[in-house]
Design an enzyme around this catalytic site. Structure first.
Site, mmCIF file in Angstrom:
data_model
loop_
_atom_site.group_PDB
_atom_site.id
_atom_site.type_symbol
_atom_site.label_atom_id
_atom_site.label_comp_id
_atom_site.label_asym_id
_atom_site.label_seq_id
_atom_site.Cartn_x
_atom_site.Cartn_y
_atom_site.Cartn_z
ATOM 1 N N MET A 117 46.799 29.849 26.010
ATOM 2 C CA MET A 117 47.707 30.364 24.964
ATOM 3 C C MET A 117 48.852 31.358 25.554
ATOM 4 S SD MET A 117 46.633 28.917 22.294
ATOM 5 C CE MET A 117 47.558 29.706 21.092
ATOM 6 N N HIS A 134 42.667 21.175 18.565
ATOM 7 C CA HIS A 134 42.615 22.693 19.134
ATOM 8 C C HIS A 134 41.625 23.196 17.850
ATOM 9 C CE1 HIS A 134 44.720 26.656 20.276
ATOM 10 N NE2 HIS A 134 43.307 26.567 20.341
ATOM 11 N N MET A 141 40.394 26.548 16.567
ATOM 12 C CA MET A 141 40.270 28.066 16.306
ATOM 13 C C MET A 141 39.255 28.475 15.454
ATOM 14 S SD MET A 141 44.374 28.656 16.979
ATOM 15 C CE MET A 141 44.868 27.109 16.599
ATOM 16 N N ASP A 191 50.670 26.612 24.970
ATOM 17 C CA ASP A 191 50.728 26.425 23.729
ATOM 18 C C ASP A 191 51.447 27.845 23.269
ATOM 19 O OD1 ASP A 191 51.000 26.112 20.915
ATOM 20 O OD2 ASP A 191 48.780 25.535 20.708
ATOM 21 N N HIS A 230 49.370 17.412 18.613
ATOM 22 C CA HIS A 230 48.579 18.615 18.533
ATOM 23 C C HIS A 230 48.302 19.170 17.352
ATOM 24 C CE1 HIS A 230 47.177 22.057 20.918
ATOM 25 N NE2 HIS A 230 47.267 22.784 19.989
ATOM 26 N N ASP A 265 46.189 21.948 15.019
ATOM 27 C CA ASP A 265 45.232 23.153 15.157
ATOM 28 C C ASP A 265 44.845 23.238 13.980
ATOM 29 O OD1 ASP A 265 46.631 24.210 17.447
ATOM 30 O OD2 ASP A 265 48.689 24.431 16.252
ATOM 31 N N MET A 320 42.191 25.822 11.982
ATOM 32 C CA MET A 320 41.891 27.058 11.842
ATOM 33 C C MET A 320 40.940 27.482 10.769
ATOM 34 S SD MET A 320 45.557 28.702 12.596
ATOM 35 C CE MET A 320 46.707 27.986 13.559
ATOM 36 N N SER A 342 53.444 20.248 17.736
ATOM 37 C CA SER A 342 52.352 20.662 16.876
ATOM 38 C C SER A 342 52.458 20.432 15.451
ATOM 39 C CB SER A 342 52.166 21.965 17.136
ATOM 40 O OG SER A 342 51.307 22.767 16.261
#
Length: 220
Positions: free
Chosen positions: A138, A67, A69, A176, A34, A36, A38, A9
């Site tokens: 998650m 991913h 969010m 994750d 990975h 993230d 956000m 990540s």
């Protein structure tokens, strides 16, 4: 059929030098990066957007596992497709139009993934399982790296694996949050085959050896 994949990540990496960090990942045998995303609304943290992913893409040929969010992720499908995302994974909790959002991701040429938070039941995923390429469970509450693994979330992985077998679905099961050399084998035993690890990997100076330690734990 469902081969194990390690997904470092980038959330836990050095933000000042993504090019260097991507090269460090490529020196390992990890299959994914990975990423993230956000927005400060769906989760309290803010990271980066499609433009940063596009700049990363210039420096790596690894699979970009993005991913999101964010609230209403369907608004960003084209942007991430153009940025070079290979997989776009979105939360069932983030949009009232989850089915259409999954269709939009696939139409844009990316693999589609769906995620649930620790407080969301697997039943929220069931109408989507025939459509998706990946399901992410998650194992921490999303928003920040470095949190403690929630072992009860593995019950969801077990249920998901049974549903996949019963209905002959073809999606990877990803976990994750709090994944390290001590928790990864429990995740594998429950049925996961894609393992996101952040703090455990990037807090070490030797990333190659850290990834190797996850492989060893999987084989043990």
């Amino acid at each position: 059929m469902f081969t194990n994949k390690i997904a470092p990540s980038i959330l836990a990496a050095d933000y000042a030098n993504f090019e260097k960090e991507l090269k460090r990942i490529e020196e390992t045998d990890a299959e994914y990066v990975h990423i993230d995303i956000m927005d400060g609304q769906f989760v309290p943290n803010i990271t980066f957007g499609a433009d940063v992913v596009a700049s990363m893409r210039k420096h790596s040929k690894l699979v970009f596992d993005c991913h999101l969010m964010v609230v209403n992720p369907e608004r960003y499908v084209e942007a991430f497709a153009q940025a070079g995302a290979d997989i776009m994974t979105i939360h069932t909790e983030s949009t009232p139009h989850i089915h259409g959002a999954i269709q939009k991701i696939k139409a844009a040429g990316m693999k589609a993934g769906v995620v649930i938070n620790p407080g969301t039941p697997v039943s929220a995923l069931e109408p989507l399982l025939s459509l998706v390429d990946q399901v992410l469970i998650m194992t921490v509450n999303p928003g920040f790296g470095g949190q403690a693994f929630i072992p009860e979330c593995l019950d969801k992985v077990r249920v998901l694996k049974k549903l996949r077998e019963k209905n002959h679905y073809n999606f990877d099961i990803e976990v994750d949050g709090g994944v390290d050399n001590k928790t990864i084998s429990a995740c594998q035993n429950a049925g996961a085959n894609v393992f996101v690890a952040g703090s455990y990997l990037f807090k070490a100076t030797d990333l190659v050896r850290r990834v190797e330690s996850l492989r060893i734990a999987l084989h043990d």
